[in-house]
Design an enzyme around this catalytic site. Structure first.
Site, mmCIF file in Angstrom:
data_model
loop_
_atom_site.group_PDB
_atom_site.id
_atom_site.type_symbol
_atom_site.label_atom_id
_atom_site.label_comp_id
_atom_site.label_asym_id
_atom_site.label_seq_id
_atom_site.Cartn_x
_atom_site.Cartn_y
_atom_site.Cartn_z
ATOM 1 C CD GLU A 189 36.637 31.644 55.852
ATOM 2 O OE1 GLU A 189 36.410 32.826 56.122
ATOM 3 O OE2 GLU A 189 35.893 30.716 56.235
ATOM 4 C CB THR A 220 31.593 39.550 49.658
ATOM 5 O OG1 THR A 220 32.657 40.450 49.357
ATOM 6 C CG2 THR A 220 30.689 39.436 48.451
ATOM 7 C CE1 TYR A 262 36.772 34.484 60.761
ATOM 8 C CE2 TYR A 262 37.378 34.794 58.451
ATOM 9 C CZ TYR A 262 36.519 34.289 59.416
ATOM 10 O OH TYR A 262 35.416 33.566 59.018
ATOM 11 C CG ASP A 291 34.496 37.369 61.541
ATOM 12 O OD1 ASP A 291 33.910 37.035 62.596
ATOM 13 O OD2 ASP A 291 34.018 37.135 60.412
#
Ligand code: SF4
Length: 280
Positions: free
Chosen positions: A43, A49, A126, A144
């Site tokens: 995560e 990314t 998150y 998110d």
């Protein structure tokens, strides 16, 4: 946020999304176990990314630092080396200091309560939700930007997703949607739908498992949602950088310096540079 989300619309979303995810989920290395350390590392790597970029980094990182203890004991330089190319290096530093805390305070076992996980360095709401739901199957939302996009469209919510109050109400909504005993799969389904189907541009509504009750699609607003105020544009800055090469016994060497311990690109190495003077 409107309160028009009907319970039928919510129920449909939860059921269909879960069954779609279980049939279509991608085989990703961090999905092969429920190891909370693996989920945590993945995560953090996935922030900012793409999945395809993360996969080889994740595999190499796990070969090198397979456990909480291995990462806690590793020299920081080695961790940064393994992170090289992923960018946002403060993620790696925060990860290692949080892992050290887990090693010292919790005997190397990633904790399973919201308070403890959320207090770890670099772990925001998150990531807390992702770790608790995926590794421990606790009904915690993991919201998110992707998840807010999906919820804004499906429930036709026109609140600005850049506002903190919108995030709070989205978390409340996401929590209500989590089916009992399937928090991990549901949250991953929501992320997967945002990544593969309900994409930022040109969402693939015709193949979407929840299209039948999607209010945003019914209103023809799938492309214009979510509402998002623009972030301030970056401020351009011009700087001179100098390359100073060594001579005699220092031949082949270049002078570099280390950046300050705090702030942008903290403690990374760089060529000396200075701002280009502006005309008076
Ligand atoms: S129908 Fe379209 S807009 Fe609605 S959730 Fe699915 S992909 Fe997103």
């Amino acid at each position: 946020m409107s309160s028009s989300e009907s319970s039928e619309q919510k129920q449909y979303f939860s059921t269909e999304l879960l069954s779609w995810y279980r049939r279509h989920k991608r085989d990703l290395p961090w999905r092969r176990s429920r190891n909370p350390y693996h989920i945590w590392v993945s995560e953090i790597m996935l922030q900012q990314t793409r999945v395809d970029t993360v996969i080889p980094y994740f595999n190499r990182f796990m070969d090198k630092f397979p456990t909480v203890a291995a990462l806690a004991e590793a020299p920081e330089d080695e961790v940064l080396k393994a992170w090289e190319g992923l960018g946002y290096y403060s993620r790696a530093r925060n990860l290692q200091s949080a892992v050290r805390e887990v090693q010292e305070r919790y005997g190397g076992v990633v904790p399973d309560t919201k308070e403890e996980v959320a207090s770890l360095k670099g772990v925001g709401p998150y990531t807390t939700g992702a770790i608790l739901s995926i590794a421990y199957n606790k009904p915690e939302p993991a919201v998110d930007g992707n998840v807010m996009r999906v919820l804004s469209r499906y429930f036709l919510i026109e609140d600005d997703i850049m506002k903190g109050s919108t995030r709070v109400s989205m978390e409340k909504l996401a929590q209500e949607l989590i089916p009992e005993e399937a928090a991990g799969d549901f949250n991953q389904g929501l992320m997967e739908l945002g990544a593969l189907v309900c994409t930022p541009k040109s969402p693939s509504c015709l193949t979407c498992p929840v299209m039948a009750h999607c209010a945003g699609r019914a209103a023809g607003m799938e492309e214009s949602l979510p509402v998002k105020t623009k972030a301030k544009p970056p401020r351009p800055e011009r700087r001179y950088a100098v390359v100073i090469e060594g001579a005699a016994e220092h031949a082949g060497r270049v002078l570099i310096r280390q950046r300050p311990a705090e702030g942008l690109l903290a403690r990374l190495w760089e060529l000396p540079h200075a701002a280009v003077p502006t005309a008076p």
